[in-house]
Scaffold this motif. Structure first.
Motif, PDB file in Angstrom:
ATOM      1  N   PHE A 151       4.423   4.139   2.306  1.00  0.00           N
ATOM      2  CA  PHE A 151       5.005   2.854   2.701  1.00  0.00           C
ATOM      3  C   PHE A 151       5.357   2.030   1.468  1.00  0.00           C
ATOM      4  CE2 PHE A 151       0.353   2.616   2.893  1.00  0.00           C
ATOM      5  CZ  PHE A 151       0.065   1.562   2.038  1.00  0.00           C
ATOM      6  N   HIS A 152       6.323   1.119   1.649  1.00  0.00           N
ATOM      7  CA  HIS A 152       6.672   0.079   0.680  1.00  0.00           C
ATOM      8  C   HIS A 152       6.585  -1.249   1.413  1.00  0.00           C
ATOM      9  CE1 HIS A 152       9.531   2.951  -1.779  1.00  0.00           C
ATOM     10  NE2 HIS A 152       8.252   3.294  -1.862  1.00  0.00           N
ATOM     11  N   VAL A 153       6.054  -2.261   0.757  1.00  0.00           N
ATOM     12  CA  VAL A 153       6.039  -3.613   1.314  1.00  0.00           C
ATOM     13  C   VAL A 153       6.494  -4.565   0.213  1.00  0.00           C
ATOM     14  CG1 VAL A 153       4.659  -5.439   2.385  1.00  0.00           C
ATOM     15  CG2 VAL A 153       4.138  -3.047   2.878  1.00  0.00           C
ATOM     16  N   TYR A 154       7.501  -5.388   0.522  1.00  0.00           N
ATOM     17  CA  TYR A 154       8.061  -6.324  -0.443  1.00  0.00           C
ATOM     18  C   TYR A 154       7.753  -7.745   0.014  1.00  0.00           C
ATOM     19  CZ  TYR A 154      10.733  -2.037  -1.108  1.00  0.00           C
ATOM     20  OH  TYR A 154      11.084  -0.719  -1.278  1.00  0.00           O
ATOM     21  N   GLY A 155       7.105  -8.529  -0.855  1.00  0.00           N
ATOM     22  CA  GLY A 155       6.701  -9.870  -0.483  1.00  0.00           C
ATOM     23  C   GLY A 155       7.149 -10.927  -1.468  1.00  0.00           C
ATOM     24  N   GLU A 156       6.833 -12.161  -1.152  1.00  0.00           N
ATOM     25  CA  GLU A 156       7.251 -13.326  -1.922  1.00  0.00           C
ATOM     26  C   GLU A 156       6.677 -13.321  -3.330  1.00  0.00           C
ATOM     27  OE1 GLU A 156       6.957 -18.212  -1.359  1.00  0.00           O
ATOM     28  OE2 GLU A 156       5.840 -16.839  -0.050  1.00  0.00           O
ATOM     29  N   HIS A 157       5.450 -12.835  -3.486  1.00  0.00           N
ATOM     30  CA  HIS A 157       4.775 -12.895  -4.788  1.00  0.00           C
ATOM     31  C   HIS A 157       4.324 -11.524  -5.286  1.00  0.00           C
ATOM     32  CE1 HIS A 157       4.847 -17.179  -4.274  1.00  0.00           C
ATOM     33  NE2 HIS A 157       4.071 -17.116  -3.206  1.00  0.00           N
ATOM     34  N   GLY A 158       4.877 -10.451  -4.707  1.00  0.00           N
ATOM     35  CA  GLY A 158       4.486  -9.122  -5.156  1.00  0.00           C
ATOM     36  C   GLY A 158       4.956  -8.051  -4.207  1.00  0.00           C
ATOM     37  N   SER A 159       4.615  -6.819  -4.532  1.00  0.00           N
ATOM     38  CA  SER A 159       5.036  -5.678  -3.729  1.00  0.00           C
ATOM     39  C   SER A 159       3.960  -4.598  -3.764  1.00  0.00           C
ATOM     40  CB  SER A 159       6.354  -5.094  -4.251  1.00  0.00           C
ATOM     41  OG  SER A 159       7.402  -6.033  -4.157  1.00  0.00           O
ATOM     42  N   VAL A 160       4.023  -3.701  -2.796  1.00  0.00           N
ATOM     43  CA  VAL A 160       3.090  -2.583  -2.715  1.00  0.00           C
ATOM     44  C   VAL A 160       3.884  -1.309  -2.453  1.00  0.00           C
ATOM     45  CG1 VAL A 160       1.171  -1.565  -1.432  1.00  0.00           C
ATOM     46  CG2 VAL A 160       1.206  -4.031  -1.864  1.00  0.00           C
ATOM     47  N   VAL A 161       3.568  -0.257  -3.192  1.00  0.00           N
ATOM     48  CA  VAL A 161       4.162   1.051  -2.931  1.00  0.00           C
ATOM     49  C   VAL A 161       3.018   2.057  -2.800  1.00  0.00           C
ATOM     50  CG1 VAL A 161       6.309   0.522  -4.122  1.00  0.00           C
ATOM     51  CG2 VAL A 161       4.448   1.585  -5.393  1.00  0.00           C
ATOM     52  N   ALA A 162       3.180   3.013  -1.891  1.00  0.00           N
ATOM     53  CA  ALA A 162       2.083   3.953  -1.645  1.00  0.00           C
ATOM     54  C   ALA A 162       2.609   5.283  -1.149  1.00  0.00           C
ATOM     55  CB  ALA A 162       1.110   3.384  -0.617  1.00  0.00           C
ATOM     56  N   ARG A 163       1.879   6.325  -1.520  1.00  0.00           N
ATOM     57  CA  ARG A 163       2.095   7.649  -0.955  1.00  0.00           C
ATOM     58  C   ARG A 163       0.752   8.174  -0.469  1.00  0.00           C
ATOM     59  NH1 ARG A 163       4.158  13.484  -3.474  1.00  0.00           N
ATOM     60  NH2 ARG A 163       4.057  14.563  -1.470  1.00  0.00           N
ATOM     61  N   ALA A 164       0.729   8.640   0.767  1.00  0.00           N
ATOM     62  CA  ALA A 164      -0.495   9.187   1.348  1.00  0.00           C
ATOM     63  C   ALA A 164      -0.370  10.703   1.467  1.00  0.00           C
ATOM     64  CB  ALA A 164      -0.751   8.571   2.722  1.00  0.00           C
ATOM     65  N   PHE A 165      -1.502  11.357   1.668  1.00  0.00           N
ATOM     66  CA  PHE A 165      -1.550  12.816   1.676  1.00  0.00           C
ATOM     67  C   PHE A 165      -2.161  13.320   2.969  1.00  0.00           C
ATOM     68  CE2 PHE A 165      -1.849  11.179  -2.612  1.00  0.00           C
ATOM     69  CZ  PHE A 165      -0.813  11.848  -3.248  1.00  0.00           C
ATOM     70  N   GLN A 166      -1.966  14.595   3.237  1.00  0.00           N
ATOM     71  CA  GLN A 166      -2.612  15.174   4.411  1.00  0.00           C
ATOM     72  C   GLN A 166      -4.110  14.873   4.364  1.00  0.00           C
ATOM     73  OE1 GLN A 166      -1.955  18.862   6.287  1.00  0.00           O
ATOM     74  NE2 GLN A 166      -0.181  19.384   5.033  1.00  0.00           N
ATOM     75  N   PRO A 167      -4.680  14.439   5.472  1.00  0.00           N
ATOM     76  CA  PRO A 167      -6.100  14.060   5.437  1.00  0.00           C
ATOM     77  C   PRO A 167      -7.029  15.200   5.073  1.00  0.00           C
ATOM     78  CG  PRO A 167      -5.271  14.116   7.691  1.00  0.00           C
ATOM     79  CD  PRO A 167      -4.077  14.210   6.800  1.00  0.00           C
TER      80      PRO A 167
END
Length: 365
Positions: free
Chosen positions: A269-285
């Motif tokens: 997922f990617h999340v873009y916000g007013e004061h920052g952002s988050v990027v992530a990659r997840a793996f098979q559990p």
């Protein structure tokens, strides 16, 4: 048939700190995830295992050594030592089996999706509210420690969310990978299956089984999804859903569910916000590997990358479930209301594919 082993030699004080779990279903998800989680959890233990197929129950019980085994679900529910039930059977059985557990006074961890349609999910949520018992839905990605870190970072550091993108792309080579990661799985010559063939409708089967994870993760990170507009493409035996979403706080999003990609498993997922952002990659559990997450804060112009040392999401979700029951800890897993909300989003996606329009999640199911 019921078999009860000799009493445990553990002291009563030790037993009082552990949630005694009965697992319904000895199939793939129980063998690959829940039984091992019961044995590894710090505050729970595998007390009972139930499956109507004796040729499956016997070898799985021999491997995992529950204190009691049952071929009759009512008999397991009548066991006074069972505190809670993990419902790990076909989707169509989730709600009726969870309802029976609640009626017997047992707490419930039900595999995702909570149910197969909105009406039965709402009925189960109402039963949970009446019972005063704990019900948790097994959308275990919430218990990836780095995904949880990202959720807190989004809530505390980045301000208003402008946009979110999340994707869940199952690999065409998934089972080649999981064969090397999961324990050898046992099957039955006569398993109990729902009426008809639920897997025959591949669209519905994939939405229930895979989009339920994707939608729950998106809601966990960014709050309620109030509207969706969906597109579907199907070629060469593969399907992809592109879903534009409207978030309750005015942000927008995009969900991508693809079954299956000709590449490695791809989730994130990617999340873009007013004061920052988050990027992530997840793996098979099954890799027991925490997601790779980078969180950027405008305040210090720095990336923050958590170290998620424990990636056993199934163990972590069971421990959180047990902590809520035993210690009164806040429920961090998906509850009944979350299960209903996911069902409403899935129904809206399905309806949008039919109408070609944006569908509100609080509209007709």
């Amino acid at each position: 048939m019921a078999y009860v082993s000799a009493p445990s030699r553990a002291g009563e004080g030790e037993r009082a700190r552990r949630l005694r779990v009965g697992v319904l279903g000895a199939g793939q998800i129980a063998q690959a995830a829940h039984l091992g989680a019961c044995r590894k959890a710090r505050n729970a233990e595998l007390h009972a295992l139930c499956d109507a197929a004796e040729d499956l129950l016997a070898p799985v019980a021999a491997a995992h050594r529950p204190r009691a085994t049952y071929t009759d679900y009512d008999a397991m529910l009548a066991d006074p030592l069972v505190d809670a039930v993990i419902v790990a059977v076909a989707d169509q059985f989730h709600v009726p089996m969870a309802l029976k557990a609640l009626e017997a006074g047992k707490h419930v961890l039900v595999e995702k999706p909570m149910g197969v349609d909105v009406a039965e999910c709402e009925a189960l949520a109402a039963a949970v509210a009446r019972s005063g018992l704990v019900l948790q839905v097994g959308t275990m990605r919430r218990f990836d420690p780095n995904v949880a870190y990202a959720r807190d970072f989004i809530a505390e550091r980045i301000g208003a969310v402008l946009a979110m993108r999340a994707w869940y792309c199952d690999s065409a080579y998934r089972y080649e990978m999981t064969d090397a990661l999961q324990p050898p799985l046992v099957s039955s010559a006569s398993p109990v299956r729902p009426e008809g063939d639920p897997k025959a409708d591949r669209r519905r089967y994939h939405l229930l089984g895979h989009a339920s994870h994707l939608v729950d993760t998106a809601r966990f990170l960014c709050g309620e999804i109030v509207g969706v507009r969906a597109q579907l493409a199907e070629k060469y035996g593969a399907s992809t859903w592109f879903v534009s979403t409207e978030l309750a706080d005015g942000g927008i999003g995009h969900l991508d569910l693809t079954i299956a990609v000709r590449m490695d498993w791809f989730e994130g997922f990617h999340v873009y916000g007013e004061h920052g952002s988050v990027v992530a990659r997840a793996f098979q559990p099954w890799y027991l590997r925490a997601a790779e997450v980078e969180c950027f804060a405008d305040a210090d112009r720095a990336y923050h990358r958590p170290l998620g040392a424990d990636g056993h999401v199934f163990r972590r979700q069971l421990e959180a479930f047990a902590a809520t029951i035993l210690d009164g800890a806040p429920q961090t897993g998906a509850g009944a209301a979350d299960g209903v909300a996911v069902a409403r989003v899935l129904a809206a996606i399905d309806r949008s594919l039919t109408t070609g329009e944006t569908v509100r999640t609080d509209g007709p199911a």
